[in-house]
Design an enzyme around this catalytic site. Structure first.
Site, PDB file in Angstrom:
ATOM      1  N   LYS A  28      51.247  33.340  30.219  1.00  0.00           N
ATOM      2  CA  LYS A  28      51.425  33.559  31.498  1.00  0.00           C
ATOM      3  C   LYS A  28      50.836  31.925  32.378  1.00  0.00           C
ATOM      4  O   LYS A  28      49.816  31.266  31.640  1.00  0.00           O
ATOM      5  CB  LYS A  28      51.077  35.006  32.375  1.00  0.00           C
ATOM      6  N   THR A  40      46.308  40.284  39.457  1.00  0.00           N
ATOM      7  CA  THR A  40      47.700  41.337  38.391  1.00  0.00           C
ATOM      8  C   THR A  40      47.104  42.432  38.664  1.00  0.00           C
ATOM      9  O   THR A  40      48.488  43.452  39.009  1.00  0.00           O
ATOM     10  CB  THR A  40      46.892  41.174  36.950  1.00  0.00           C
ATOM     11  N   MET A  88      40.996  36.167  40.297  1.00  0.00           N
ATOM     12  CA  MET A  88      41.416  35.761  40.325  1.00  0.00           C
ATOM     13  C   MET A  88      42.550  36.421  39.171  1.00  0.00           C
ATOM     14  O   MET A  88      43.498  36.951  39.949  1.00  0.00           O
ATOM     15  CB  MET A  88      40.936  34.290  39.561  1.00  0.00           C
ATOM     16  N   CYS A  89      42.711  36.275  37.840  1.00  0.00           N
ATOM     17  CA  CYS A  89      44.177  36.461  37.480  1.00  0.00           C
ATOM     18  C   CYS A  89      43.781  38.562  37.177  1.00  0.00           C
ATOM     19  O   CYS A  89      44.850  39.219  37.282  1.00  0.00           O
ATOM     20  CB  CYS A  89      44.027  36.393  35.829  1.00  0.00           C
ATOM     21  N   VAL A  90      42.040  39.082  37.578  1.00  0.00           N
ATOM     22  CA  VAL A  90      42.352  40.416  36.799  1.00  0.00           C
ATOM     23  C   VAL A  90      42.421  40.521  37.945  1.00  0.00           C
ATOM     24  O   VAL A  90      43.632  41.396  38.395  1.00  0.00           O
ATOM     25  CB  VAL A  90      40.805  40.723  36.831  1.00  0.00           C
TER      26      VAL A  90
END
Length: 198
Positions: free
Chosen positions: A88, A125, A120-122
């Protein structure tokens, strides 16, 4: 008292890459994170759930720049019809990736999200998964981040554990964020009507 949750049919492992769990750049809770994610992956595989490893492509010079040691996934992958690696370019694992199609094609209706970084990414998503109508579980002891540094005149340093907790709670009441990893139950996708909106 043991928490109880309904089974989920997919596990999304977010950016558990060497740069974030090994060495000087590791998150403070790296050992616990690796233990919990190892267990989640093993049980998801055993019970037939879909397993998706997200792998962040960092910018040139970043610790997770593609094809550098820090970019490599920490957990061994068992590629097959129920296990995928998806690279990603942004925080959100759905953004400009095939993740949405992979989940849809597998008949997934619910996901557990673990990994780094919590805020952030957790979170990004998990938030998109919620917006797409998935039931989302974010086990509180299976995501981690770095300490938030102090900013003079703004705030003192914020410990990583606090940042993680706030990040999960910011997802709102639709996400399940008080379940420990040990209580997440997996099942194979399918077998119940898909109630998500198209």
């Amino acid at each position: 008292m043991t928490q109880h949750t309904q089974p989920v049919d997919a596990l999304i492992v977010v950016d558990v890459q060497s740069a974030f769990v090994v060495g000087d750049g590791a998150v403070p809770a790296a050992g616990r994170l690796v233990d919990r994610t190892t267990d989640l992956i093993a049980r998801a595989r055993r019970d037939g759930a879909l397993v998706v490893h997200l792998q962040n492509d960092g910018q040139p010079g970043a610790e997770d720049e593609p094809h550098t040691p820090g970019w490599e996934l920490h957990h061994p992958v068992e590629p097959g019809p129920r296990e995928f690696v998806i690279r990603k370019p942004r925080d959100d694992g759905f953004h400009e990736t095939p993740l949405g199609g992979v989940l849809t094609d597998a008949g997934v209706r619910s996901v557990a999200v673990c990994g780094v970084m919590s805020e952030m990414c957790v979170q990004a998503t998990a938030r998109t998964a919620l917006a797409r109508g998935y039931r989302v579980v974010v086990p509180y002891d299976a995501h981690a981040t770095q300490d938030c540094p102090a900013v003079p005149g703004v705030s003192e340093a914020v410990p990583a554990a606090t940042v993680s907790r706030v990040a999960a709670y910011a997802l709102g009441s639709d996400a399940e964020v008080t379940v420990p990893a040990a209580d997440v139950i997996f099942t194979a996708p399918g077998g119940a009507p898909d109630l998500r909106e198209p």
